[in-house]
Design an enzyme around this catalytic site. Structure first.
Site, mmCIF file in Angstrom:
data_model
loop_
_atom_site.group_PDB
_atom_site.id
_atom_site.type_symbol
_atom_site.label_atom_id
_atom_site.label_comp_id
_atom_site.label_asym_id
_atom_site.label_seq_id
_atom_site.Cartn_x
_atom_site.Cartn_y
_atom_site.Cartn_z
ATOM 1 C CG PHE A 140 40.853 -1.089 121.198
ATOM 2 C CD1 PHE A 140 40.168 0.037 120.754
ATOM 3 C CD2 PHE A 140 40.408 -2.337 120.782
ATOM 4 C CE1 PHE A 140 39.045 -0.097 119.929
ATOM 5 C CE2 PHE A 140 39.299 -2.478 119.957
ATOM 6 C CZ PHE A 140 38.611 -1.351 119.530
ATOM 7 C CD GLU B 186 45.115 7.685 122.873
ATOM 8 O OE1 GLU B 186 45.736 8.567 122.261
ATOM 9 O OE2 GLU B 186 45.608 6.997 123.769
ATOM 10 C CD GLN C 109 48.004 -0.125 118.591
ATOM 11 O OE1 GLN C 109 47.916 -0.893 119.545
ATOM 12 N NE2 GLN C 109 47.779 1.172 118.725
ATOM 13 N NE ARG D 105 49.469 10.700 126.326
ATOM 14 C CZ ARG D 105 49.082 11.749 125.569
ATOM 15 N NH1 ARG D 105 47.933 12.344 125.792
ATOM 16 N NH2 ARG D 105 49.838 12.184 124.602
HETATM 17 N N1 MTE Z 1 39.247 2.215 116.811
HETATM 18 C C1 MTE Z 1 39.082 0.936 116.405
HETATM 19 N N2 MTE Z 1 38.014 0.616 115.669
HETATM 20 N N3 MTE Z 1 40.003 -0.031 116.738
HETATM 21 C C2 MTE Z 1 41.108 0.251 117.505
HETATM 22 O O1 MTE Z 1 41.917 -0.634 117.781
HETATM 23 N N4 MTE Z 1 42.379 1.997 118.721
HETATM 24 C C3 MTE Z 1 42.306 3.296 119.401
HETATM 25 C C4 MTE Z 1 41.683 4.329 118.492
HETATM 26 N N5 MTE Z 1 40.463 3.852 117.916
HETATM 27 C C5 MTE Z 1 41.291 1.602 117.954
HETATM 28 C C6 MTE Z 1 40.324 2.565 117.555
HETATM 29 C C7 MTE Z 1 43.600 3.809 119.857
HETATM 30 S S1 MTE Z 1 44.217 3.256 121.311
HETATM 31 C C8 MTE Z 1 44.293 4.768 119.151
HETATM 32 S S2 MTE Z 1 45.713 5.454 119.740
HETATM 33 C C9 MTE Z 1 43.806 5.268 117.857
HETATM 34 O O2 MTE Z 1 42.609 4.616 117.451
HETATM 35 C C10 MTE Z 1 44.886 5.090 116.804
HETATM 36 O O3 MTE Z 1 44.481 5.517 115.570
HETATM 37 P P1 MTE Z 1 44.545 7.032 115.039
HETATM 38 O O4 MTE Z 1 45.695 7.694 115.696
HETATM 39 O O5 MTE Z 1 44.708 6.867 113.586
HETATM 40 O O6 MTE Z 1 43.244 7.649 115.422
HETATM 41 C C1 QUE Z 2 51.291 8.813 124.162
HETATM 42 C C2 QUE Z 2 51.436 7.607 123.580
HETATM 43 C C3 QUE Z 2 52.703 6.998 123.504
HETATM 44 C C4 QUE Z 2 53.802 7.640 124.038
HETATM 45 C C5 QUE Z 2 53.633 8.867 124.636
HETATM 46 C C6 QUE Z 2 52.385 9.440 124.686
HETATM 47 C C7 QUE Z 2 52.914 5.746 122.876
HETATM 48 C C8 QUE Z 2 54.216 5.225 122.803
HETATM 49 C C9 QUE Z 2 55.282 5.921 123.371
HETATM 50 C C10 QUE Z 2 56.660 5.518 123.299
HETATM 51 C C11 QUE Z 2 57.614 6.174 124.069
HETATM 52 C C12 QUE Z 2 58.959 5.853 123.961
HETATM 53 C C13 QUE Z 2 59.376 4.875 123.083
HETATM 54 C C14 QUE Z 2 58.431 4.214 122.324
HETATM 55 C C15 QUE Z 2 57.085 4.533 122.437
HETATM 56 O O1 QUE Z 2 55.034 7.095 123.978
HETATM 57 O O2 QUE Z 2 51.949 5.146 122.393
HETATM 58 O O3 QUE Z 2 58.817 3.276 121.464
HETATM 59 O O4 QUE Z 2 60.694 4.557 122.961
HETATM 60 O O5 QUE Z 2 54.378 4.051 122.177
HETATM 61 O O6 QUE Z 2 52.201 10.649 125.253
HETATM 62 O O7 QUE Z 2 50.365 6.977 123.070
HETATM 63 MO MO1 MOS Z 3 46.533 4.122 121.571
HETATM 64 S S1 MOS Z 3 46.615 3.569 123.524
HETATM 65 O O1 MOS Z 3 47.736 5.375 121.811
HETATM 66 O O2 MOS Z 3 47.381 2.814 120.874
#
Ligand code: MTE
Ligand code: QUE
Ligand code: MOS
Length: 773
Positions: free
Chosen positions: A229, A722, A198, A311
């Site tokens: 995910f 999410e 990712q 969070r």
């Molecule tokens: N949907 C699918 N099909 N596969 C994935 O791995 N990851 C989820 C969500 N939906 C995921 C998914 C997570 S954890 C995130 S943060 C978001 O997709 C990331 O994509 P977006 O920000 O483009 O919605």
């Molecule tokens: C939600 C998220 C993330 C987050 C904060 C959120 C996330 C993430 C990071 C993060 C923070 C500091 C770093 C970094 C990543 O913060 O996914 O590389 O230096 O990676 O509220 O989902």
């Molecule tokens: Mo999603 S847990 O912010 O990759």
């Protein structure tokens, strides 16, 4: 016709089902390609006394075995705190922590080498629970805090005080494609890395820094992931480092991936939490004071745990105004693989904590939990969150009302109460829970994105961004967004593989902000090109005879054509305009940038406006419980979500359904089991049960809630990914509701997940369900 707002299939739908979509393990084997494996720590916590590679190195087919001594850069990395070693050399902190990387001509050579390496290790006492970490005061980072008001005064004003502890379990991401990377040496010291990640920028950075290269010597490409995910936000680095180290040492291509069981055993999961609470509430169910101390199981390094924990604190309010609140959070060090991001990112743990307490209030006061929820919602005069952000466009009260009506909540509640009075075999329960999820990374600098848009001389377009595709539909939405910018068909736009060579310094595709950040950046790039094309079209379409001069042109892009509004009959096709512009030496490519406006958060004070907006929703879930076995069945689910103006209703429907189902799994079914050595026992689909098609009720409605007041963000859309996960908590609350009908005021105090076992143990207190002895 505009393509956004339309239900078009995922751009790789056909490739997914036919097998033609490429994943990293589908890339053809290259000449001289090597296999990569590793020897890990045989204990969860140990002191390495000696390593002897002599015998192993002599095994036929073994090309190289590398330890920390072979690392040319810094053997240390980490996204927030640099506390993770690539290869352990003194102390190991979890079972299977990598010690030696092995390169082989064939897989068998690696297996033989693993057996022949002489490793002397002294076992140290591991910490394998949150309780033990608290007892030993082993924490990672500082205690964090968010507070507002005066909890002592709140307790004093309360009719009731409730104190206790609550546990929420971990969860395996269960992506289908395990962690994998393929490193291909290029000229000089350069490395090309295909990674299922990712976060291609993080792979580029960590590989470069650990191998002693400049960031500019490493390129990372990700075409797509077979699911992520959150599990591939940071934890794609280990396989990438192993493949890259072998490629660097041998100058041969090297591929490294885990099988499913290994992946489940060695990678991080959703953080298990234990929290201690004290709540004060009035006789009519209003929460007047709340204190919660959270302890998360961080595993052995920080990884993303600090951001996950913050969070959690920011989602303890969920949809409720809590006038007096003090939340603290501490990350426990344990000898497990470092826990990491999982959809919801700490939000689910905070939302579950408060929803569990709301259900407790209802049970103790003998009231309907919906009444308690409504009493505590944000509303006029009560719109500031504990961290100081004002909740604007608060549509949850209306959204909940509509869901109550559409799901026939009140009639069903009455039926269920009647059913429970007469049924000897089963119990039913129902609960409606809301979600208000903050959109934006709480780390301000991550809220930026860039995109590259190239138009070719036949009028077709390629777009690339720092955002990655994991099945969630980002590429499809980008395609729709760009097609609409030029008013051309989606077929004329392709979204290209994500590469650090095209899009630098990208944030992880995470926090549900993929479309927000990259979609807005793509729009920015398109706008710049459109402005140039419009200026050129104005001169082309001008008609001096008719008094139409280019200066005041109102150039319009519509239906694959371009025209001046003042001369609507004189049209030129987009393709024609593009080739003419090219010949006039007008640039047909552009890079766009976007930074989310107006957000800020101060980690030290716990105050600020961390979120651009909130995505809201609610779900009603009805459950059926077998009173004698504790077996749980989900009967009916009704979901209503406000996701603004949906760019692709089909994809968003899928995201909502998938998110809710993943949340249901976490809340009711998925349990991680370890032995006393810290070994994961539930490490395959046979022992770890994610929801299957038969676990999902036939009655599963998903609807969108219109929110015309939402006017910000790309195409007035909202992040979808999410938030729905947290609606799975409605099933947990429904279980508590069912149990309370036989267990009275204090018996339904179960932990999450509400597995059959957890439910049965609660029921045993009634004497109805008794273990056969
Ligand atoms: N949907 C699918 N099909 N596969 C994935 O791995 N990851 C989820 C969500 N939906 C995921 C998914 C997570 S954890 C995130 S943060 C978001 O997709 C990331 O994509 P977006 O920000 O483009 O919605
Ligand atoms: C939600 C998220 C993330 C987050 C904060 C959120 C996330 C993430 C990071 C993060 C923070 C500091 C770093 C970094 C990543 O913060 O996914 O590389 O230096 O990676 O509220 O989902
Ligand atoms: Mo999603 S847990 O912010 O990759």
């Amino acid at each position: 016709m505009a393509s956004n707002g339309v239900y078009i299939p995922h751009e790789s739908a056909k490739g997914h089902v036919t097998g033609q979509a490429h994943y990293i393990d589908d890339l053809p084997r290259l000449h001289a390609e090597l296999y990569v494996g590793y020897l890990g720590s045989p204990v969860a916590h140990g002191k390495i006394l000696s390593i002897n590679l002599d015998k192993a190195k002599k095994i036929p087919g073994v090309v190289g075995i590398y330890t920390h001594k072979d690392i040319q850069g810094e053997n240390l990395f980490g996204p927030i705190i640099k506390d993770e070693k690539f290869l352990a050399y003194d102390v190991t902190h979890f079972l299977s922590e990598p010690i030696c990387v092995i390169a082989g001509e064939y897989p068998e050579a690696i297996e033989k080498a693993k057996a022949a390496i002489e490793l002397e290790i002294e076992e140290l006492e591991p910490i394998l629970s949150i309780d033990k970490a608290i007892e030993k005061q082993k924490f990672i980072g500082k205690k964090i805090k968010i507070e507002r008001g005066d909890t002592s005064a709140g307790f004093a004003a309360s009719d009731h005080i409730l104190e206790g502890s609550f546990i929420t379990g971990g969860q395996e991401q269960f992506y289908l494609e395990s962690q994998i990377a393929f490193a291909i040496p290029q000229e000089e010291n350069d490395l090309l890395i295909y990674s299922s990640t990712q976060n291609p920028t993080e792979i580029q950075k960590v590989v470069a820094e650990v191998l002693g290269l400049g960031h500019h010597e490493v390129v990372c490409i990700c075409k797509r992931m077979g699911g992520a995910f959150g599990g591939k936000e940071t934890q794609g680095v280990h396989v990438a480092l192993m493949a890259a180290l072998v490629a660097q040492k041998t100058r041969r291509p090297a591929r490294c991936g885990y099988d499913k069981d290994t992946d489940m055993k060695v990678t991080g999961k959703r953080h298990p939490y234990k929290s201690f609470y004290k709540m004060g509430y009035s006789q009519d169910g209003e929460i007047l004071a709340l204190e919660i101390d959270y302890y998360s199981d961080g595993g052995c390094t920080a990884d993303l745990s600090p951001s996950v924990l913050s969070r959690t604190l920011m989602h303890t309010d969920n949809a409720y105004f809590l006038p007096n609140i003090r939340t603290t959070g501490q990350i426990c060090y344990t000898n497990f693989p470092s826990n990491t991001a999982f959809r919801g990112f700490g939000g689910p743990q905070g939302v579950a904590a408060i929803e569990n307490l709301i259900e407790e209030i209802a049970i103790r006061l003998g009231k309907d939990s919906l009444e308690i929820r409504k009493k505590n919602l944000y509303g006029p005069g009560r719109e500031t969150t504990p961290y100081g952000q004002i909740v604007r466009n608060n549509i949850l009260p209306n959204l909940i009302e509509r869901l109550v009506t559409e799901s026939d909540y009140h009639a069903r509640l009455a039926e269920i109460q009647e059913y429970n009075r007469s049924s000897k075999l089963n119990l039913k329960g129902i609960a409606l829970t809301p979600v208000k999820f903050g959109i934006s990374f709480t780390t301000k600098f991550l809220n930026q994105g860039n995109a590259l848009v190239n138009i070719y001389t036949d009028g077709t377009v390629q777009v690339s961004s720092g955002g990655t595709e994991m099945g969630q539909g980002l590429y499809t939405k980008l395609r729709q967004i760009v097609a609409d910018q030029f008013a051309i068909p989606v077929e004329d736009v392709k979204v290209m593989a994500t590469s650090t060579e095209k899009n630098n310094n990208a944030s992880p595709t995470a926090a549900s902000a993929g479309t927000d950040l990259n979609g807005n950046a793509a729009v920015n790039a398109c706008e710049k090109i459109r402005e140039r094309l419009a200026g050129f079209a104005a001169t082309l379409l001008a008609d001096q005879a008719a008094g139409i001069s280019p200066e005041a042109a109102e150039v319009c892009f519509d239906d694959a054509q371009v025209f001046d509004r003042r001369l609507p009959d004189k049209k030129i096709s987009f393709k024609e305009l593009v080739i003419k512009a090219y010949k006039e030496r007008i640039s047909l490519g552009e890079r766009g940038f976007y930074a989310t406006p107006g957000i800020d958060f101060n980690n030290d004070t716990g105050k600020g406006n961390p979120f651009y907006y909130f995505t809201n929703g609610a779900a009603v879930t009805e459950v059926l419980i077998d009173r004698f076995t504790g077996e749980l069945k989900l009967e009916k689910i009704d979901v209503l979500m406000d996701i603004g103006n949906s760019i692709n209703p089909g994809i968003d429907h899928g995201q909502i359904t998938g998110g809710v189902v993943q949340g249901l799994g976490w809340a009711t079914n998925e349990a991680l089991t370890y032995n006393e050595k810290g070994e994961l026992l539930s490490h395959s689909p046979t022992t770890y049960k994610i929801p299957g098609i038969k676990d999902i009720p036939l009655h599963f409605n998903v609807n969108f809630f219109d929110n015309p007041e939402h006017q910000i963000n790309v195409l007035r859309s909202k992040a979808v990914a999410e938030p729905p996960l947290m609606l799975g908590i409605s099933a947990f609350c429904a279980v508590k509701n069912a149990l309370s009908s036989v267990l009275g005021t204090s018996g339904a105090n179960i932990n999450l997940p509400a597995t059959g076992e957890e439910i049965l143990m609660a029921l045993q207190k009634t004497g109805v369900a008794k273990m056969q002895s």
